[in-house]
Design a protein around this motif. Structure first.
Motif, mmCIF file in Angstrom:
data_model
loop_
_atom_site.group_PDB
_atom_site.id
_atom_site.type_symbol
_atom_site.label_atom_id
_atom_site.label_comp_id
_atom_site.label_asym_id
_atom_site.label_seq_id
_atom_site.Cartn_x
_atom_site.Cartn_y
_atom_site.Cartn_z
ATOM 1 N N ALA A 18 48.884 49.104 7.455
ATOM 2 C CA ALA A 18 49.906 49.030 6.411
ATOM 3 C C ALA A 18 50.319 50.434 5.971
ATOM 4 O O ALA A 18 51.496 50.693 5.704
ATOM 5 N N ALA A 19 49.355 51.360 5.929
ATOM 6 C CA ALA A 19 49.672 52.734 5.525
ATOM 7 C C ALA A 19 50.636 53.375 6.517
ATOM 8 O O ALA A 19 51.587 54.056 6.117
ATOM 9 N N THR A 20 50.410 53.144 7.846
ATOM 10 C CA THR A 20 51.350 53.725 8.805
ATOM 11 C C THR A 20 52.748 53.161 8.590
ATOM 12 O O THR A 20 53.732 53.853 8.828
ATOM 13 N N ALA A 21 52.824 51.893 8.135
ATOM 14 C CA ALA A 21 54.140 51.277 7.971
ATOM 15 C C ALA A 21 54.870 51.828 6.749
ATOM 16 O O ALA A 21 56.080 52.007 6.781
ATOM 17 N N VAL A 22 54.151 52.108 5.645
ATOM 18 C CA VAL A 22 54.855 52.441 4.400
ATOM 19 C C VAL A 22 54.925 53.941 4.130
ATOM 20 O O VAL A 22 55.762 54.364 3.326
ATOM 21 N N LEU A 23 54.075 54.748 4.783
ATOM 22 C CA LEU A 23 54.142 56.189 4.509
ATOM 23 C C LEU A 23 55.430 56.756 5.100
ATOM 24 O O LEU A 23 55.771 56.479 6.247
ATOM 25 N N ARG A 24 56.137 57.551 4.312
ATOM 26 C CA ARG A 24 57.438 58.043 4.756
ATOM 27 C C ARG A 24 57.307 59.256 5.677
ATOM 28 O O ARG A 24 58.047 59.383 6.646
ATOM 29 N N SER A 25 56.332 60.118 5.360
ATOM 30 C CA SER A 25 56.137 61.299 6.208
ATOM 31 C C SER A 25 55.540 60.886 7.551
ATOM 32 O O SER A 25 54.551 60.144 7.595
ATOM 33 N N VAL A 26 56.149 61.345 8.653
ATOM 34 C CA VAL A 26 55.674 60.952 9.982
ATOM 35 C C VAL A 26 54.266 61.482 10.217
ATOM 36 O O VAL A 26 53.421 60.802 10.795
ATOM 37 N N LEU A 27 54.005 62.702 9.737
ATOM 38 C CA LEU A 27 52.671 63.279 9.938
ATOM 39 C C LEU A 27 51.605 62.420 9.267
ATOM 40 O O LEU A 27 50.570 62.111 9.872
ATOM 41 N N SER A 28 51.869 61.976 8.022
ATOM 42 C CA SER A 28 50.902 61.107 7.337
ATOM 43 C C SER A 28 50.711 59.816 8.116
ATOM 44 O O SER A 28 49.590 59.316 8.244
ATOM 45 N N ALA A 29 51.810 59.269 8.664
ATOM 46 C CA ALA A 29 51.706 58.023 9.422
ATOM 47 C C ALA A 29 50.843 58.226 10.668
ATOM 48 O O ALA A 29 50.038 57.360 11.008
ATOM 49 N N VAL A 30 50.985 59.387 11.320
ATOM 50 C CA VAL A 30 50.184 59.648 12.522
ATOM 51 C C VAL A 30 48.709 59.775 12.156
ATOM 52 O O VAL A 30 47.835 59.265 12.863
ATOM 53 N N VAL A 31 48.427 60.439 11.026
ATOM 54 C CA VAL A 31 47.034 60.569 10.595
ATOM 55 C C VAL A 31 46.458 59.188 10.283
ATOM 56 O O VAL A 31 45.339 58.847 10.699
ATOM 57 N N LYS A 74 57.572 69.308 18.368
ATOM 58 C CA LYS A 74 58.797 69.557 19.136
ATOM 59 C C LYS A 74 60.046 69.088 18.404
ATOM 60 O O LYS A 74 61.145 69.525 18.725
ATOM 61 N N THR A 75 59.901 68.133 17.500
ATOM 62 C CA THR A 75 61.056 67.649 16.741
ATOM 63 C C THR A 75 60.803 67.993 15.289
ATOM 64 O O THR A 75 59.908 67.430 14.687
ATOM 65 N N ASP A 76 61.557 68.926 14.736
ATOM 66 C CA ASP A 76 61.276 69.313 13.352
ATOM 67 C C ASP A 76 61.760 68.210 12.414
ATOM 68 O O ASP A 76 62.960 68.031 12.224
ATOM 69 N N SER A 77 60.799 67.462 11.884
ATOM 70 C CA SER A 77 61.182 66.386 10.975
ATOM 71 C C SER A 77 61.455 66.989 9.590
ATOM 72 O O SER A 77 60.763 67.912 9.166
ATOM 73 N N PRO A 78 62.477 66.501 8.911
ATOM 74 C CA PRO A 78 62.826 67.062 7.609
ATOM 75 C C PRO A 78 61.730 66.798 6.581
ATOM 76 O O PRO A 78 60.987 65.824 6.688
ATOM 77 N N THR A 79 61.595 67.689 5.616
ATOM 78 C CA THR A 79 60.612 67.456 4.562
ATOM 79 C C THR A 79 61.031 66.248 3.742
ATOM 80 O O THR A 79 62.218 66.034 3.488
ATOM 81 N N VAL A 80 60.036 65.459 3.359
ATOM 82 C CA VAL A 80 60.364 64.206 2.680
ATOM 83 C C VAL A 80 60.159 64.356 1.180
ATOM 84 O O VAL A 80 59.240 65.034 0.742
ATOM 85 N N GLU A 81 61.037 63.698 0.436
ATOM 86 C CA GLU A 81 60.950 63.807 -1.016
ATOM 87 C C GLU A 81 60.137 62.660 -1.614
ATOM 88 O O GLU A 81 59.476 62.826 -2.625
ATOM 89 N N ARG A 82 60.128 61.525 -0.927
ATOM 90 C CA ARG A 82 59.357 60.391 -1.449
ATOM 91 C C ARG A 82 58.101 60.181 -0.593
ATOM 92 O O ARG A 82 58.088 60.516 0.579
ATOM 93 N N THR A 83 57.053 59.606 -1.207
ATOM 94 C CA THR A 83 55.820 59.345 -0.455
ATOM 95 C C THR A 83 55.965 58.090 0.404
ATOM 96 O O THR A 83 55.493 58.051 1.532
ATOM 97 N N PHE A 84 56.605 57.047 -0.145
ATOM 98 C CA PHE A 84 56.644 55.762 0.552
ATOM 99 C C PHE A 84 58.041 55.422 1.037
ATOM 100 O O PHE A 84 59.037 55.833 0.445
ATOM 101 N N GLU A 85 58.089 54.670 2.126
ATOM 102 C CA GLU A 85 59.356 54.143 2.630
ATOM 103 C C GLU A 85 59.862 53.064 1.688
ATOM 104 O O GLU A 85 59.077 52.406 1.011
ATOM 105 N N GLN A 86 61.175 52.868 1.729
ATOM 106 C CA GLN A 86 61.708 51.708 1.042
ATOM 107 C C GLN A 86 61.440 50.479 1.914
ATOM 108 O O GLN A 86 61.603 50.542 3.133
ATOM 109 N N ILE A 87 60.993 49.391 1.283
ATOM 110 C CA ILE A 87 60.672 48.204 2.073
ATOM 111 C C ILE A 87 61.966 47.561 2.568
ATOM 112 O O ILE A 87 62.884 47.305 1.795
ATOM 113 N N ASP A 88 62.019 47.329 3.874
ATOM 114 C CA ASP A 88 63.172 46.662 4.477
ATOM 115 C C ASP A 88 62.917 45.153 4.423
ATOM 116 O O ASP A 88 62.054 44.636 5.125
ATOM 117 N N LEU A 89 63.663 44.458 3.546
ATOM 118 C CA LEU A 89 63.345 43.044 3.298
ATOM 119 C C LEU A 89 63.616 42.159 4.511
ATOM 120 O O LEU A 89 62.865 41.225 4.784
#
Lengths: 178, 118
Positions: A18-31, A74-89
């Motif tokens: 669930a954490a990989t799904a809702v974390l907005r930062s790609v690095l956090s999702a990979v961890v 290799k792909t510079d992902s932009p810095t994220v302002e929010r911690t969590f993704e918006q839930i796609d209903l």
């Protein structure tokens, strides 16, 4: 004791997924995905599948995490302002429908660990367990099936890995093929 | 009912993981997270297979261990599937690097906009 540990592990796996799904930062999702792979590798050991556990820990938690990290570099992902993704209903509705449809089959499935389950009592299972050592002299039945009985399958697997390597080279170096 | 569900909790978790994977494939805009979602979905299927091979009180399928054994065949199938999954992930991530080079973004909606503007 082991039952409590298994429930805790299952909860950890679901929480990490669930954490990989809702974390907005790609690095956090990979961890989180690395933690997920490692905890599921421990579950394989509890389910008496040490070979799968080793492969999962080495390949799932190891190689896969490295691949994801290389991609992030290799792909510079932009810095994220929010911690969590918006839930796609809409996606959540599709996923919920899938889970409910699959879960409706749960009462038709044998209990986990049931010695009379179709998998445990199948002729193929007993054939491999009875004759693998006599016919191949390999003490690990999983290895015997992988390398001897289903050797062609494993060769196909090697072909897949080779093709993936070639495909990756083609995709990443366009100048090689003009 | 509760007993019945508790004895099948591995299957329920496998279904839940498939659901989370599906959600990530559809709902997350970032392509890297879609690939992570694909892997979560796969692991759900792996859990279903390995849990179905399990027998209470059994040993791993090693001849040196005491009987009974769990079924070795699902383990073999999943070992193959894990390796194929890594190959799939590697190619997908290679394509993602190229997409990022070509469009300068990895978010699904922004790629669509770039394609529309061309």
């Amino acid at each position: 004791m082991t039952a409590a540990l298994q429930i805790a592990l299952l909860a950890l796996v679901v929480a990490a997924a669930a954490a990989t799904a809702v974390l907005r930062s790609v690095l956090s999702a990979v961890v989180a995905f690395g933690a997920y792979s490692l905890s599921i590798a421990i579950i394989w050991v509890f389910l008496r599948a040490p070979d799968v556990g080793l492969t999962e820990a080495a390949v799932g938690a190891g190689v896969m995490t490295v691949l994801f990290l290389l991609t992030i570099v290799k792909t510079d992902s932009p810095t994220v302002e929010r911690t969590f993704e918006q839930i796609d209903l809409r996606a959540a509705a599709v996923a919920l429908a899938l889970v409910l449809a699959l879960s409706s089959t749960v009462f038709a499935l044998p209990a986990v660990g049931d010695a009379g389950s179709p998998v445990a009592t199948d002729d193929v299972t007993s054939y491999y367990l009875d004759s693998a050592y006599e016919e191949t002299h390999v003490e690990n039945v999983v290895t015997a099936v992988l390398a001897a009985y289903r050797g062609f399958d494993t060769m196909g697997e090697a072909v897949v890995v080779y093709s993936a390597g070639v495909g990756l080279l083609v995709v990443l170096n366009r100048e090689v093929f003009g | 009912m509760i007993d019945m569900l508790a004895s099948r909790s591995y299957f329920l978790v496998a279904f839940l993981l498939s659901g989370i994977g599906t959600y990530m494939l559809i709902g997350n805009a970032n392509l890297i997270k879609k690939v992570i979602g694909m892997n979560v979905f796969q692991t759900g299927i792996f859990l279903f297979f390995i849990a179905s091979a399990f027998v209470d009180g059994a040993s791993p399928p090693l001849v040196s261990a005491p009987e009974p054994y769990v079924s070795p065949l699902p383990h073999v199938l999943i070992l193959t599937a894990i390796v194929v999954g890594v190959s799939l992930t590697a190619v997908a991530l290679g394509l993602i690097v190229r997409i990022n080079d070509a469009y300068g973004t990895l978010r699904e909606g922004e790629i669509r906009e770039v394609v529309r503007d061309e």
